[in-house]
Design an enzyme around this catalytic site. Structure first.
Site, PDB file in Angstrom:
ATOM      1  N   HIS A  60       0.844  -1.198   0.000  1.00 35.40           N
ATOM      2  CA  HIS A  60       0.000   0.000   0.000  1.00 35.40           C
ATOM      3  C   HIS A  60       0.877   1.244   0.000  1.00 35.40           C
ATOM      4  CE1 HIS A  60       0.717  -1.083   4.211  1.00 35.40           C
ATOM      5  NE2 HIS A  60       0.681   0.210   4.468  1.00 35.40           N
ATOM      6  N   HIS A  99       0.865   5.342   0.852  1.00 33.68           N
ATOM      7  CA  HIS A  99       0.172   6.393   1.601  1.00 33.68           C
ATOM      8  C   HIS A  99       0.241   7.708   0.817  1.00 33.68           C
ATOM      9  CE1 HIS A  99       0.331   4.334   5.696  1.00 33.68           C
ATOM     10  NE2 HIS A  99       1.247   3.650   5.037  1.00 33.68           N
TER      11      HIS A  99
HETATM   12  P1  AMP Z   1       1.983   0.647   7.368  1.00 37.22           P
HETATM   13  O1  AMP Z   1       1.838  -0.844   7.120  1.00 37.22           O
HETATM   14  O2  AMP Z   1       2.943   0.968   8.471  1.00 37.22           O
HETATM   15  O3  AMP Z   1       2.282   1.414   6.125  1.00 37.22           O
HETATM   16  O4  AMP Z   1       0.595   1.181   7.914  1.00 37.22           O
HETATM   17  C1  AMP Z   1      -0.633   0.588   7.679  1.00 37.22           C
HETATM   18  C2  AMP Z   1      -1.680   1.648   7.727  1.00 37.22           C
HETATM   19  O5  AMP Z   1      -2.937   1.019   7.597  1.00 37.22           O
HETATM   20  C3  AMP Z   1      -1.720   2.454   9.036  1.00 37.22           C
HETATM   21  O6  AMP Z   1      -1.532   3.836   8.728  1.00 37.22           O
HETATM   22  C4  AMP Z   1      -3.109   2.168   9.608  1.00 37.22           C
HETATM   23  O7  AMP Z   1      -3.692   3.300  10.221  1.00 37.22           O
HETATM   24  C5  AMP Z   1      -3.871   1.722   8.377  1.00 37.22           C
HETATM   25  N1  AMP Z   1      -4.982   0.816   8.640  1.00 37.22           N
HETATM   26  C6  AMP Z   1      -4.963  -0.309   9.403  1.00 37.22           C
HETATM   27  N2  AMP Z   1      -6.172  -0.903   9.393  1.00 37.22           N
HETATM   28  C7  AMP Z   1      -6.971  -0.151   8.603  1.00 37.22           C
HETATM   29  C8  AMP Z   1      -8.339  -0.226   8.210  1.00 37.22           C
HETATM   30  N3  AMP Z   1      -9.137  -1.222   8.619  1.00 37.22           N
HETATM   31  N4  AMP Z   1      -8.825   0.743   7.397  1.00 37.22           N
HETATM   32  C9  AMP Z   1      -8.027   1.754   6.974  1.00 37.22           C
HETATM   33  N5  AMP Z   1      -6.733   1.881   7.315  1.00 37.22           N
HETATM   34  C10 AMP Z   1      -6.204   0.941   8.119  1.00 37.22           C
END
Ligand code: AMP
Ligand code: ZN
Length: 135
Positions: free
Chosen positions: A98, A100
């Site tokens: 993903h 951001h």
């Molecule tokens: P990272 O893997 O460190 O890039 O971060 C994962 C991101 O996913 C974090 O910023 C979380 O806030 C976000 N996240 C986790 N679960 C959900 C969800 N159910 N819906 C939307 N965002 C999510």
């Protein structure tokens, strides 16, 4: 597979959708660091870019390219940060690729600290963004 983003893509867990096409789903981050913080997610599960395909990387950037102007307009931003936490060492929490997109508004501190908006607040932001995309 026990992957939260696969469950969102499958519609098993709700999200605040921004855009969707055959390859990508984009939705609001539930722990945003700025208003309109969006995650761009390839629909096919891969832990990260390295085990995905180059086409997925291109699809991600295409989705960012076409959607960023509407996201910025909806939240009054004039710039954005793009980020990818690639691997445990980089702080990746969700092991499904993903990207951001964190919109930035002139004069608002450029923090990377998670906020805790309500579902209603997130829903309102998503409605505004989708309205700009529909224009
Ligand atoms: P990272 O893997 O460190 O890039 O971060 C994962 C991101 O996913 C974090 O910023 C979380 O806030 C976000 N996240 C986790 N679960 C959900 C969800 N159910 N819906 C939307 N965002 C999510
Ligand atoms: Zn997944």
């Amino acid at each position: 597979m026990d992957c939260i983003f696969c469950k969102i893509i499958a519609g098993e867990i709700p999200c605040h959708k921004v855009i969707e096409n055959d390859q990508i789903l984009a939705f609001l981050d539930i722990g945003p660091v700025s208003v309109g913080h969006t995650l761009f997610v390839p629909k096919r599960h891969a832990e990260n870019l390295a085990v995905g395909s180059v086409e997925e990387a291109v699809d991600l950037m295409k989705a960012v390219y076409t959607t960023a102007p509407a996201i910025m307009k909806a939240v009054g931003a004039s710039g954005y940060n793009l980020g990818m936490n690639h691997g445990l060492a980089a702080g990746q929490d969700v092991f499904h690729t993903h990207l951001h997109l964190m919109p930035r508004v002139d004069g608002v501190e450029r923090a990377f600290v998670k906020m805790h908006p309500t579902q209603e607040e997130l829903a309102k932001v998503a409605v505004k963004i989708r309205a700009e995309i529909a224009v």
